[in-house]
Design a protein around this motif. Structure first.
Motif: not given
Length: 170
Positions: A91-96
């Motif tokens: 995920q781009q926002k959380t880097k998860t």
């Protein structure tokens, strides 16, 4: 008396007014049902509206943010040893890193339609077009015209009343 920065002065505490939100005052979650999503999928569209509808449905089927499903490509799709189709992405926002099971065949059909080169749509364009598309669809799907009352919303510490909104206005 003050212990660890906390006072026990009940008289002072009684003067502090906190907005307490009751369960009955919380906003209602508004969403499209599986049946409504299917009718949207089957809706005959072309051009930009077709692309926006397809991108919107990819978002619904993956439960991801626009920034994540806008970057999907064939490399993100895998099949597990047990035969379950999944999407793996960071995920781009959380880097998860997340693993998303493919729960609806329409997702695969849409991706194949574009040879996994899914059209891009920014959030503002997506929202503007999908509202128009769902308004058109509401002519044949009466549940999309239903008004859903929402009572309160928090805005910078103050309570503000909201109007009943139709489901397609979200």
């Amino acid at each position: 008396m003050i212990i660890d920065g906390v006072h026990d002065n009940q008289r002072a505490a009684s003067l502090i007014v906190k907005n307490k939100i009751e369960d009955r005052d919380k906003a209602v979650e508004i969403y499209l049902t599986e049946e409504e999503l299917q009718v949207l999928y089957e809706m005959p569209l072309s051009g930009k509206k077709e692309h926006v509808r397809d991108v919107f449905l990819i978002g619904c089927y993956t439960c991801q943010r626009v920034s994540d499903y806008n970057n999907l490509n064939k490399d993100h799709f895998e099949t597990t040893r047990k035969g379950t189709r999944i999407i793996r992405l960071v995920q781009q926002k959380t880097k998860t890193e997340v693993t998303i099971p493919v729960m609806n065949e329409n997702l695969i059909a849409i991706c194949k339609k574009y040879s996994y080169n899914i059209p891009k749509a920014n959030e503002q364009v997506l929202n503007r077009y999908i509202k128009d598309i769902l308004e058109d669809l509401s002519e044949s799907v009466p549940t999309l015209k239903e008004k859903v009352p929402t009572n309160l919303t928090m805005k910078k510490g103050t309570l503000r009343k909201k109007k009943a909104r139709s489901r397609r206005q979200t």
